[in-house]
Design a protein around this motif. Structure first.
Motif, PDB file in Angstrom:
ATOM      1  N   PRO A   1       0.638  -1.429  -0.155  1.00  0.00           N
ATOM      2  CA  PRO A   1       0.121   0.134   0.017  1.00  0.00           C
ATOM      3  C   PRO A   1       0.754   1.333   0.079  1.00  0.00           C
ATOM      4  O   PRO A   1       2.038   1.338   0.495  1.00  0.00           O
ATOM      5  N   LEU A   2       0.357   2.455  -0.787  1.00  0.00           N
ATOM      6  CA  LEU A   2       1.052   3.706  -0.734  1.00  0.00           C
ATOM      7  C   LEU A   2       0.166   4.547   0.263  1.00  0.00           C
ATOM      8  O   LEU A   2      -1.064   4.887   0.209  1.00  0.00           O
ATOM      9  N   LEU A   3       1.069   5.019   1.251  1.00  0.00           N
ATOM     10  CA  LEU A   3       0.224   5.959   2.510  1.00  0.00           C
ATOM     11  C   LEU A   3       0.820   7.363   2.180  1.00  0.00           C
ATOM     12  O   LEU A   3       2.066   7.696   1.889  1.00  0.00           O
ATOM     13  N   ILE A   4      -0.258   8.223   1.786  1.00  0.00           N
ATOM     14  CA  ILE A   4       0.014   9.503   1.219  1.00  0.00           C
ATOM     15  C   ILE A   4      -0.197  10.474   2.674  1.00  0.00           C
ATOM     16  O   ILE A   4      -1.418  10.346   2.815  1.00  0.00           O
ATOM     17  N   GLU A   5       0.646  11.292   3.054  1.00  0.00           N
ATOM     18  CA  GLU A   5       0.215  12.122   4.138  1.00  0.00           C
ATOM     19  C   GLU A   5       0.515  13.446   3.497  1.00  0.00           C
ATOM     20  O   GLU A   5       1.397  13.735   2.552  1.00  0.00           O
ATOM     21  N   GLY A   6      -0.347  14.513   4.289  1.00  0.00           N
ATOM     22  CA  GLY A   6      -0.156  16.016   3.617  1.00  0.00           C
ATOM     23  C   GLY A   6      -1.279  16.773   3.979  1.00  0.00           C
ATOM     24  O   GLY A   6      -2.392  15.969   4.472  1.00  0.00           O
ATOM     25  N   PRO A   7      -1.261  18.027   4.109  1.00  0.00           N
ATOM     26  CA  PRO A   7      -2.298  18.906   4.231  1.00  0.00           C
ATOM     27  C   PRO A   7      -3.430  18.732   3.199  1.00  0.00           C
ATOM     28  O   PRO A   7      -2.981  18.211   2.062  1.00  0.00           O
ATOM     29  N   PRO A   8      -4.791  19.021   3.379  1.00  0.00           N
ATOM     30  CA  PRO A   8      -5.942  18.998   2.258  1.00  0.00           C
ATOM     31  C   PRO A   8      -5.499  19.841   1.028  1.00  0.00           C
ATOM     32  O   PRO A   8      -4.798  20.985   1.289  1.00  0.00           O
ATOM     33  N   GLY A   9      -5.987  19.395   0.083  1.00  0.00           N
ATOM     34  CA  GLY A   9      -5.822  20.043  -1.188  1.00  0.00           C
ATOM     35  C   GLY A   9      -4.513  20.111  -1.785  1.00  0.00           C
ATOM     36  O   GLY A   9      -3.945  20.787  -2.817  1.00  0.00           O
ATOM     37  N   VAL A  10      -3.560  18.933  -1.596  1.00  0.00           N
ATOM     38  CA  VAL A  10      -2.158  18.990  -2.084  1.00  0.00           C
ATOM     39  C   VAL A  10      -2.295  17.972  -3.317  1.00  0.00           C
ATOM     40  O   VAL A  10      -1.285  17.756  -3.937  1.00  0.00           O
ATOM     41  N   GLY A  11      -3.237  17.097  -3.571  1.00  0.00           N
ATOM     42  CA  GLY A  11      -3.320  16.087  -4.632  1.00  0.00           C
ATOM     43  C   GLY A  11      -3.186  14.804  -4.078  1.00  0.00           C
ATOM     44  O   GLY A  11      -2.578  14.050  -4.941  1.00  0.00           O
TER      45      GLY A  11
ATOM     46  N   VAL B   1       4.455   1.805   1.726  1.00  0.00           N
ATOM     47  CA  VAL B   1       5.350   2.796   1.124  1.00  0.00           C
ATOM     48  C   VAL B   1       4.927   4.120   1.521  1.00  0.00           C
ATOM     49  O   VAL B   1       3.754   4.554   1.406  1.00  0.00           O
ATOM     50  N   TYR B   2       5.746   5.022   2.057  1.00  0.00           N
ATOM     51  CA  TYR B   2       5.391   6.507   2.627  1.00  0.00           C
ATOM     52  C   TYR B   2       5.703   7.455   1.290  1.00  0.00           C
ATOM     53  O   TYR B   2       6.707   7.465   1.115  1.00  0.00           O
ATOM     54  N   LEU B   3       4.528   8.612   1.530  1.00  0.00           N
ATOM     55  CA  LEU B   3       4.780   9.475   0.743  1.00  0.00           C
ATOM     56  C   LEU B   3       4.381  10.909   1.351  1.00  0.00           C
ATOM     57  O   LEU B   3       3.261  10.697   1.639  1.00  0.00           O
ATOM     58  N   TYR B   4       5.112  11.715   1.582  1.00  0.00           N
ATOM     59  CA  TYR B   4       4.437  13.039   1.974  1.00  0.00           C
ATOM     60  C   TYR B   4       4.314  14.200   0.879  1.00  0.00           C
ATOM     61  O   TYR B   4       5.271  14.385   0.367  1.00  0.00           O
ATOM     62  N   LEU B   5       3.132  14.768   0.638  1.00  0.00           N
ATOM     63  CA  LEU B   5       2.985  15.734  -0.360  1.00  0.00           C
ATOM     64  C   LEU B   5       2.445  17.086   0.442  1.00  0.00           C
ATOM     65  O   LEU B   5       1.881  17.008   1.349  1.00  0.00           O
ATOM     66  N   ASP B   6       3.282  18.104   0.182  1.00  0.00           N
ATOM     67  CA  ASP B   6       2.888  19.563   0.342  1.00  0.00           C
ATOM     68  C   ASP B   6       2.706  20.381  -0.622  1.00  0.00           C
ATOM     69  O   ASP B   6       2.689  19.986  -1.875  1.00  0.00           O
ATOM     70  N   TYR B   7       2.078  21.397  -0.384  1.00  0.00           N
ATOM     71  CA  TYR B   7       1.960  22.513  -1.384  1.00  0.00           C
ATOM     72  C   TYR B   7       3.154  22.530  -2.393  1.00  0.00           C
ATOM     73  O   TYR B   7       4.110  22.770  -1.823  1.00  0.00           O
ATOM     74  N   PRO B   8       2.880  22.390  -3.871  1.00  0.00           N
ATOM     75  CA  PRO B   8       3.976  22.619  -4.741  1.00  0.00           C
ATOM     76  C   PRO B   8       4.636  23.967  -4.877  1.00  0.00           C
ATOM     77  O   PRO B   8       4.004  24.826  -4.307  1.00  0.00           O
ATOM     78  N   ASP B   9       5.901  24.100  -4.923  1.00  0.00           N
ATOM     79  CA  ASP B   9       6.559  25.384  -5.407  1.00  0.00           C
ATOM     80  C   ASP B   9       6.000  25.965  -6.592  1.00  0.00           C
ATOM     81  O   ASP B   9       5.019  25.213  -7.334  1.00  0.00           O
ATOM     82  N   LYS B  10       6.311  27.155  -6.939  1.00  0.00           N
ATOM     83  CA  LYS B  10       5.550  28.036  -7.933  1.00  0.00           C
ATOM     84  C   LYS B  10       5.657  27.089  -9.383  1.00  0.00           C
ATOM     85  O   LYS B  10       4.803  27.043 -10.108  1.00  0.00           O
TER      86      LYS B  10
ATOM     87  N   LYS C   1      -7.660  29.844   8.000  1.00  0.00           N
ATOM     88  CA  LYS C   1      -8.179  28.383   8.340  1.00  0.00           C
ATOM     89  C   LYS C   1      -8.259  27.564   7.216  1.00  0.00           C
ATOM     90  O   LYS C   1      -7.994  26.467   7.469  1.00  0.00           O
ATOM     91  N   HIS C   2      -8.325  28.085   5.938  1.00  0.00           N
ATOM     92  CA  HIS C   2      -8.292  27.231   4.829  1.00  0.00           C
ATOM     93  C   HIS C   2      -7.378  27.909   3.715  1.00  0.00           C
ATOM     94  O   HIS C   2      -7.600  28.867   3.579  1.00  0.00           O
ATOM     95  N   LEU C   3      -6.302  27.265   3.609  1.00  0.00           N
ATOM     96  CA  LEU C   3      -5.476  27.489   2.399  1.00  0.00           C
ATOM     97  C   LEU C   3      -5.837  26.821   1.040  1.00  0.00           C
ATOM     98  O   LEU C   3      -6.353  25.927   0.983  1.00  0.00           O
ATOM     99  N   PRO C   4      -5.906  27.737  -0.022  1.00  0.00           N
ATOM    100  CA  PRO C   4      -6.171  27.315  -1.276  1.00  0.00           C
ATOM    101  C   PRO C   4      -5.695  25.955  -1.649  1.00  0.00           C
ATOM    102  O   PRO C   4      -4.295  25.893  -1.627  1.00  0.00           O
ATOM    103  N   ALA C   5      -6.381  24.993  -2.222  1.00  0.00           N
ATOM    104  CA  ALA C   5      -6.049  23.877  -2.738  1.00  0.00           C
ATOM    105  C   ALA C   5      -5.614  24.035  -4.179  1.00  0.00           C
ATOM    106  O   ALA C   5      -5.829  25.161  -4.944  1.00  0.00           O
TER     107      ALA C   5
END
Length: 292
Positions: free
Chosen positions: A35-45, A202-211, A246-250
């Motif tokens: 399994p692929l476990l993906i963590e990260g804030p809401p809206g990062v894909g 398998v672990y993957l962390y996703l954050d908001y992407p750079d520009k 409170k809510h960052l744009p996805a």
């Protein structure tokens, strides 16, 4: 197994822009059938990865939306008791109508056969069982979304299934996956997931992407995007994400904002109504003087 570049190309063809780190994690999960476990804030894909994988395999995505109090029957299976009762009623009706003695004995024997009432034809498959026992025999893609919202008992159930890719059904038997499904678990880290579950993934962390990455993602979804509009939108969104909201744009909202700007031919009136989701956030962004 495909190279990283090939994985990225296939994901892009399925509508997902992946960097090397994401492609490496996906490749490892597919190669090891873990399994692929993906963590990260809401809206990062995070969920978008599962959708892209389903497209890669040409299958419909199976999805479990987790929440507090979700029950095993909603994840695994349940029996169609109404259908079972109807069958019993039909057999009893045949007996009461005094049909031929041989047919009565046959009906009684049918009643005594456990398989007649606990077979696969009475089994309602929920997403986990559908993934392990697919009707078409093809490799399935299962998304277990926001696993951090489940209770630990439910997580223990998932752990049991994901350890061996089997499901034990007392009345039916043990179901073993002939083809291990592709399983993606997502978490917003509202609570810590147990180490036992983490070890099996398998672990993957996703954050908001750079520009530049976000621009590439947006171009993939809006290929005819005007570069000036694209720059304006991504710059504004990145400035907003630096504010205490409170809510960052996805990323999906970045795409929608660009589509709005293109539809209005650069008129930015009302853009905050699309990108901001709370009254206090609206006031913070207004005071910041950020504009398109």
């Amino acid at each position: 197994m495909e190279a990283i570049s090939e994985i990225k190309q296939k994901l892009e063809a399925a509508g997902y822009f992946a960097n090397d780190n994401t492609a490496q994690a996906i490749r490892a999960a597919l190669l090891l059938e873990k399994p692929l476990l993906i963590e990260g804030p809401p809206g990062v894909g995070k969920t978008a990865v599962a959708h892209a994988l389903a497209k890669m395999f040409g299958e419909k995505l199976l999805r479990v939306q987790c929440y507090e109090g979700i029950e095993a029957s909603q994840l695994l299976y349940e029996y169609n008791y109404t259908k079972q009762l109807l069958m019993i009623s039909m057999i009893k009706d045949r007996i009461h109508k005094k049909i031929a003695q041989a047919s009565i004995r046959q009906a009684i024997e049918t009643l005594d056969q456990e398989d007649a009432f606990w077979g696969e034809h009475f089994l309602i498959k929920r997403p986990l069982l559908q993934a392990i026992l697919p009707e078409n025999g093809q490799k399935q893609v299962l998304l277990i979304d926001e696993v951090d919202k489940t209770e630990k008992d439910t997580e223990a159930l998932l752990l049991e299934v994901l350890s061996e890719y089997t499901i034990s059904i007392p009345e039916y038997g043990t179901v073993v996956a002939t083809k291990k499904p592709v399983i993606v678990l997502t978490s917003n880290r509202t609570r810590d997931i147990t180490e036992a579950l983490r070890r099996r993934c398998v672990y993957l962390y996703l954050d908001y992407p750079d520009k530049e990455t976000e621009k590439a993602i947006v171009r993939l979804h809006v290929p005819d995007a005007d570069q000036t509009y694209l720059d304006r939108v991504v710059d504004a969104v990145h400035k907003i994400r630096e504010l205490p909201l409170k809510h960052l744009p996805a990323v999906a909202e970045t795409i929608e904002l660009l589509e709005l700007l293109m539809a209005t031919q650069g008129d930015d009136a009302g853009w905050l109504n699309l990108i901001v989701k709370h009254r206090q956030d609206y006031e913070i962004v207004k005071r910041s003087k950020i504009g398109l």
